[in-house]
Scaffold this motif. Structure first.
Motif, PDB file in Angstrom:
ATOM      1  N   UNK A 109     -30.467  11.296  32.590  1.00 24.67           N
ATOM      2  CA  UNK A 109     -30.802  11.876  31.283  1.00 24.67           C
ATOM      3  C   UNK A 109     -31.699  13.099  31.434  1.00 24.67           C
ATOM      4  N   UNK A 110     -32.666  13.036  32.352  1.00 22.54           N
ATOM      5  CA  UNK A 110     -33.548  14.182  32.592  1.00 22.54           C
ATOM      6  C   UNK A 110     -32.750  15.370  33.156  1.00 22.54           C
ATOM      7  N   UNK A 111     -31.843  15.108  34.066  1.00 21.33           N
ATOM      8  CA  UNK A 111     -31.016  16.185  34.625  1.00 21.33           C
ATOM      9  C   UNK A 111     -30.145  16.804  33.544  1.00 21.33           C
ATOM     10  N   UNK A 112     -29.549  15.963  32.719  1.00 24.03           N
ATOM     11  CA  UNK A 112     -28.702  16.451  31.637  1.00 24.03           C
ATOM     12  C   UNK A 112     -29.493  17.321  30.667  1.00 24.03           C
ATOM     13  N   UNK A 113     -30.705  16.884  30.342  1.00 30.09           N
ATOM     14  CA  UNK A 113     -31.561  17.648  29.429  1.00 30.09           C
ATOM     15  C   UNK A 113     -31.959  18.983  30.067  1.00 30.09           C
ATOM     16  N   UNK A 114     -32.304  18.986  31.350  1.00 25.48           N
ATOM     17  CA  UNK A 114     -32.696  20.220  32.036  1.00 25.48           C
ATOM     18  C   UNK A 114     -31.531  21.204  32.093  1.00 25.48           C
ATOM     19  N   UNK A 115     -30.327  20.691  32.327  1.00 27.36           N
ATOM     20  CA  UNK A 115     -29.144  21.555  32.354  1.00 27.36           C
ATOM     21  C   UNK A 115     -28.902  22.143  30.972  1.00 27.36           C
ATOM     22  N   UNK A 116     -29.003  21.314  29.962  1.00 24.95           N
ATOM     23  CA  UNK A 116     -28.779  21.774  28.593  1.00 24.95           C
ATOM     24  C   UNK A 116     -29.771  22.859  28.206  1.00 24.95           C
TER      25      UNK A 116
END
Length: 71
Positions: free
Chosen positions: A54-61
């Motif tokens: 979830x943290x990686x997805x948020x950082x990518x977004x």
């Protein structure tokens, strides 16, 4: 060896090295892509903890919403 293959090899070998390299580059672009089958990758499913994913997805977004004009 078929006649067409023999003809190709004869013509290829008669080319200067620079042109042989160009021919090899062209042939490589025509070859099917190499990689790993998706079924092999499924063994990695769930190997990243949900919170990390979830943290990686948020950082990518967040990172994809900005344009870097420094290129």
């Amino acid at each position: 060896m078929s006649a067409s293959r023999a003809e190709f090899l004869k013509a290829f070998e008669s080319l200067p090295l620079e042109l042989q390299e160009r021919v090899i580059g062209l042939v490589q672009t025509l070859a099917p892509p190499r990689g790993v089958a998706g079924s092999v990758l499924t063994s990695f499913a769930g190997s990243i903890p949900l919170q990390d994913a979830e943290q990686m997805s948020q950082a990518i977004s967040i990172g994809c919403e900005h344009i870097d004009n420094g290129w």
